[in-house]
Design a protein around this motif. Structure first.
Motif, mmCIF file in Angstrom:
data_model
loop_
_atom_site.group_PDB
_atom_site.id
_atom_site.type_symbol
_atom_site.label_atom_id
_atom_site.label_comp_id
_atom_site.label_asym_id
_atom_site.label_seq_id
_atom_site.Cartn_x
_atom_site.Cartn_y
_atom_site.Cartn_z
ATOM 1 N N GLU A 129 -55.731 -9.956 56.535
ATOM 2 C CA GLU A 129 -56.391 -10.429 57.752
ATOM 3 C C GLU A 129 -55.362 -10.952 58.752
ATOM 4 O OE1 GLU A 129 -60.729 -11.705 55.898
ATOM 5 O OE2 GLU A 129 -59.124 -13.201 55.995
ATOM 6 N N ASP A 130 -54.350 -11.653 58.254
ATOM 7 C CA ASP A 130 -53.287 -12.157 59.137
ATOM 8 C C ASP A 130 -52.502 -11.010 59.772
ATOM 9 O OD1 ASP A 130 -54.037 -14.740 58.522
ATOM 10 O OD2 ASP A 130 -52.344 -15.102 57.157
ATOM 11 N N LEU A 131 -52.185 -10.006 58.968
ATOM 12 C CA LEU A 131 -51.440 -8.862 59.499
ATOM 13 C C LEU A 131 -52.267 -8.081 60.523
ATOM 14 C CD1 LEU A 131 -49.730 -7.673 56.226
ATOM 15 C CD2 LEU A 131 -48.554 -8.444 58.300
ATOM 16 N N LYS A 132 -53.548 -7.916 60.229
ATOM 17 C CA LYS A 132 -54.418 -7.223 61.178
ATOM 18 C C LYS A 132 -54.516 -8.013 62.481
ATOM 19 C CE LYS A 132 -58.935 -5.335 62.071
ATOM 20 N NZ LYS A 132 -60.340 -5.561 61.859
ATOM 21 N N SER A 133 -54.647 -9.330 62.358
ATOM 22 C CA SER A 133 -54.710 -10.183 63.542
ATOM 23 C C SER A 133 -53.423 -10.062 64.367
ATOM 24 C CB SER A 133 -54.940 -11.627 63.108
ATOM 25 O OG SER A 133 -54.989 -12.468 64.216
ATOM 26 N N LEU A 134 -52.289 -10.043 63.704
ATOM 27 C CA LEU A 134 -51.013 -9.855 64.398
ATOM 28 C C LEU A 134 -51.014 -8.541 65.174
ATOM 29 C CD1 LEU A 134 -47.970 -10.559 64.921
ATOM 30 C CD2 LEU A 134 -47.493 -9.260 62.825
ATOM 31 N N GLU A 135 -51.416 -7.468 64.512
ATOM 32 C CA GLU A 135 -51.464 -6.154 65.169
ATOM 33 C C GLU A 135 -52.420 -6.167 66.361
ATOM 34 O OE1 GLU A 135 -49.820 -3.242 64.729
ATOM 35 O OE2 GLU A 135 -48.707 -3.790 62.940
ATOM 36 N N GLU A 136 -53.591 -6.788 66.189
ATOM 37 C CA GLU A 136 -54.574 -6.839 67.273
ATOM 38 C C GLU A 136 -54.037 -7.610 68.472
ATOM 39 O OE1 GLU A 136 -58.844 -6.671 64.898
ATOM 40 O OE2 GLU A 136 -57.876 -8.605 65.183
ATOM 41 N N HIS A 137 -53.470 -8.768 68.218
ATOM 42 C CA HIS A 137 -52.953 -9.586 69.316
ATOM 43 C C HIS A 137 -51.786 -8.899 70.029
ATOM 44 C CE1 HIS A 137 -55.312 -12.733 67.304
ATOM 45 N NE2 HIS A 137 -55.478 -13.156 68.540
ATOM 46 N N GLU A 138 -50.935 -8.266 69.265
ATOM 47 C CA GLU A 138 -49.807 -7.565 69.877
ATOM 48 C C GLU A 138 -50.276 -6.338 70.663
ATOM 49 O OE1 GLU A 138 -46.620 -8.563 70.241
ATOM 50 O OE2 GLU A 138 -47.422 -10.400 69.384
ATOM 51 N N ALA A 139 -51.299 -5.663 70.170
ATOM 52 C CA ALA A 139 -51.851 -4.517 70.905
ATOM 53 C C ALA A 139 -52.483 -4.976 72.217
ATOM 54 C CB ALA A 139 -52.869 -3.769 70.042
#
Length: 152
Positions: A129-139
């Protein structure tokens, strides 16, 4: 790379961002359009930062989660990593580059999303979930910056 554990997955993701950064940088130097070249250069720098952020997850993640085996990874459609370093970037226009980059990031987020529901321990689920959140925020950040470049 064979992905057997969450540690392998995170390392593979980090390597994928690093590879994309290098390829985009190379394509930026070869692109005939100045605006598209600037976009490639910007995204390359962004991918390098994302690589470093993912590397921090490797260092700080719960060891229990990192060593958890991934049994369902093979069932997920693999990310088309050959697209991350493709001569076509130097031939794409601004909109084409933007489309390719966001499609790549969507694939990474889809992979994380599919694995979140299959995580067997809470630590692994939290890590994904943390990694997905990182990807989402960076996108989202990338989309804002590209939007500003497109306005110029």
């Amino acid at each position: 790379m064979e992905i057997k554990t969450f540690a392998d997955l995170i390392d593979w993701t980090r390597q994928l961002h690093a590879h994309l950064a290098r390829c985009l940088k190379e394509s930026a130097g070869q692109h005939s359009n100045e605006r598209a070249s600037a976009l490639l250069d910007y995204i390359s720098a962004h991918e390098s930062l994302l690589e470093k952020a993912v590397a921090e997850y490797e260092k700080q993640a719960d060891p229990k989660a990192m060593q958890t085996r991934l049994y369902d990874y093979g069932a997920h459609k693999p990310i088309e990593s050959n697209r991350t370093c493709d001569i076509r970037y130097r031939d794409l226009d601004f909109a084409g580059i933007e489309k390719e980059i966001f499609d790549f990031h969507d694939q990474v987020m889809d992979l994380y999303d599919s694995l979140i529901g299959k995580a067997e321990i809470p630590e692994a689920k939290s890590l994904l979930e943390d990694l997905k959140s990182l990807e989402e925020h960076e996108a989202m950040r990338l989309a804002r910056q590209i939007g500003r470049m497109d306005d110029v």
